[in-house]
Motif scaffolding. Sequence first.
Motif, PDB file in Angstrom:
ATOM      1  N   UNK A 161      49.174  -7.222  39.183  1.00  0.00           N
ATOM      2  CA  UNK A 161      48.031  -8.025  38.879  1.00  0.00           C
ATOM      3  C   UNK A 161      48.680  -8.253  37.076  1.00  0.00           C
ATOM      4  N   UNK A 162      47.747  -8.926  36.881  1.00  0.00           N
ATOM      5  CA  UNK A 162      48.482  -9.375  34.962  1.00  0.00           C
ATOM      6  C   UNK A 162      48.395  -7.695  34.433  1.00  0.00           C
ATOM      7  N   UNK A 163      48.362  -8.435  32.837  1.00  0.00           N
ATOM      8  CA  UNK A 163      48.506  -7.395  31.859  1.00  0.00           C
ATOM      9  C   UNK A 163      49.481  -5.850  31.631  1.00  0.00           C
ATOM     10  N   UNK A 164      48.890  -5.802  31.016  1.00  0.00           N
ATOM     11  CA  UNK A 164      49.865  -4.146  30.388  1.00  0.00           C
ATOM     12  C   UNK A 164      49.157  -2.811  30.838  1.00  0.00           C
ATOM     13  N   UNK A 220      43.214  12.983  35.466  1.00  0.00           N
ATOM     14  CA  UNK A 220      43.380  11.674  35.008  1.00  0.00           C
ATOM     15  C   UNK A 220      42.514  10.962  33.985  1.00  0.00           C
ATOM     16  N   UNK A 221      42.550  10.585  32.604  1.00  0.00           N
ATOM     17  CA  UNK A 221      41.816  10.013  32.586  1.00  0.00           C
ATOM     18  C   UNK A 221      41.274   8.596  32.495  1.00  0.00           C
ATOM     19  N   UNK A 222      39.887   8.489  31.844  1.00  0.00           N
ATOM     20  CA  UNK A 222      39.762   7.284  32.429  1.00  0.00           C
ATOM     21  C   UNK A 222      40.473   5.501  32.575  1.00  0.00           C
ATOM     22  N   UNK A 223      41.179   6.064  31.328  1.00  0.00           N
ATOM     23  CA  UNK A 223      42.474   5.001  31.162  1.00  0.00           C
ATOM     24  C   UNK A 223      43.465   4.657  31.998  1.00  0.00           C
ATOM     25  N   UNK A 224      43.448   6.125  33.116  1.00  0.00           N
ATOM     26  CA  UNK A 224      44.472   6.005  34.399  1.00  0.00           C
ATOM     27  C   UNK A 224      43.670   5.527  35.758  1.00  0.00           C
ATOM     28  N   UNK A 225      42.413   4.982  35.241  1.00  0.00           N
ATOM     29  CA  UNK A 225      41.730   4.593  36.570  1.00  0.00           C
ATOM     30  C   UNK A 225      41.758   3.277  36.674  1.00  0.00           C
ATOM     31  N   UNK A 226      40.878   2.909  37.217  1.00  0.00           N
ATOM     32  CA  UNK A 226      40.632   1.167  37.290  1.00  0.00           C
ATOM     33  C   UNK A 226      41.418   0.278  38.440  1.00  0.00           C
ATOM     34  N   UNK A 227      42.567  -0.213  38.021  1.00  0.00           N
ATOM     35  CA  UNK A 227      43.499  -0.947  39.232  1.00  0.00           C
ATOM     36  C   UNK A 227      44.878  -0.719  39.225  1.00  0.00           C
ATOM     37  N   UNK A 228      44.872   0.538  39.526  1.00  0.00           N
ATOM     38  CA  UNK A 228      45.851   1.486  39.805  1.00  0.00           C
ATOM     39  C   UNK A 228      47.482   0.607  41.014  1.00  0.00           C
ATOM     40  N   UNK A 229      48.357   1.113  40.690  1.00  0.00           N
ATOM     41  CA  UNK A 229      49.555   0.964  41.710  1.00  0.00           C
ATOM     42  C   UNK A 229      49.707   2.439  42.126  1.00  0.00           C
ATOM     43  N   UNK A 230      49.894   2.587  43.303  1.00  0.00           N
ATOM     44  CA  UNK A 230      50.974   4.670  43.593  1.00  0.00           C
ATOM     45  C   UNK A 230      51.851   3.824  44.996  1.00  0.00           C
TER      46      UNK A 230
END
Length: 385
Positions: A169-172, A257-267
């Motif tokens: 997806x997009x973004x940083x 993990x803090x919340x900024x390490x969640x959301x849409x993630x890659x594994x």
Amino acid sequence: MKKVKLISAMLVAMLMAFMVVGCSNDSAGGESGSGEKSSGGGKKSGGKVNVGIVLPTKDETRWVQDEARFKDALKDSDYSTEILFSQGSSAKEKENVETLISKGIDVLIIAPHDGAAAGAAAEAAKKDKITVIAYDRLITETDAVDYYVTFDSVAVGEAQGQYLVDNAGDGKGIPLYLYGGAVSDNNAFLFFEGAWKVLQPKIADGTFVIANSSEAEAFKDKAELSRDEMGKILGQITTSWNANEAKNKAQTHLTAASKDKKGDVLVLAPNDDTSRAIADVFASDPDVSKYVITGQDAEKASIQYIIDGKQSMTVFKDVRTLVADAMGIAVDILDGKTPETTGSYDNGSKEVPAKQTDVIVVEQENVKSELIDSGYYEESDFSGL
Ligand code: BGC
């Protein structure tokens, strides 16, 4: 050197001509394989076995696939074979090799549990003039390996990394969780090397942020890692190829993990067994909105996960080809011919002549064309296809 080999190959061939007469392949009967010994017995007269096959463990689904494919391929073989499992123990592996040596094998096909520790077993076989073929996993730091049949393992890692890049997806600042195979397995390094090659530029430019490995984070600006450096990272993110370990690690990582390490993630998950275990953990975290997760081996259970949208991809390694290559080399040796190879691998001690097979990325849209139409699996093995 070559001449010596050829002459001894011819001698072996002549010898075989005597021994093989009337010999049938007992392992072809499709025994269900109880315990560690899955098939075999060799030919009835005297228990002579031509080709010994040693696989790492039945606890990792991959090798159960290989066993089944070996049995299919061996049905019509003129030579007797026996398959033994080492159950994740180098000591058991050595014992298996010794058992097969005592049964008179001429060729040993072995997927080592631990690539370095297996050197001792390979050397024991070599002492008895047995041809040693490393199967899928290289045996390292020894001269006692004659051939290596393998998939392109660096390409496996590259395909996994590329899939994450293409589906990020997009973004940083997209969180990236990294998991690896067992550090005793040379392949775990090759897979990670391939994945790192593709992922590292995205980590370095801030598109991805490593969420679970301080060791990987420390090397984020380094495009090429030494084996020691990879060892440090793998030491931290290893699953030991074990689904439970993978699950426990994923749980620990998500708890920390803090919340900024969640959301849409890659594994980056190294194989299918561990991918399903990790995927289940990510799926059950309410703060993970979406995960893209890799795998490899095209295991049936993972194909169902892919159909169900629970695993994103797998790397299909057609085990039928690997079995055919290994047995092709074995039969060439038994027939006194020189096997053909396509390249070589440095095992730290010698350049091992190798035969390598390409791999194929499988995701939801090509499950049918790659796995069903090719006859690898039956459509009825799956629901919702
Ligand atoms: C194999 C993989 C397998 C893993 C765990 C690796 O050496 O190449 O296909 O998933 O071991 O068994």
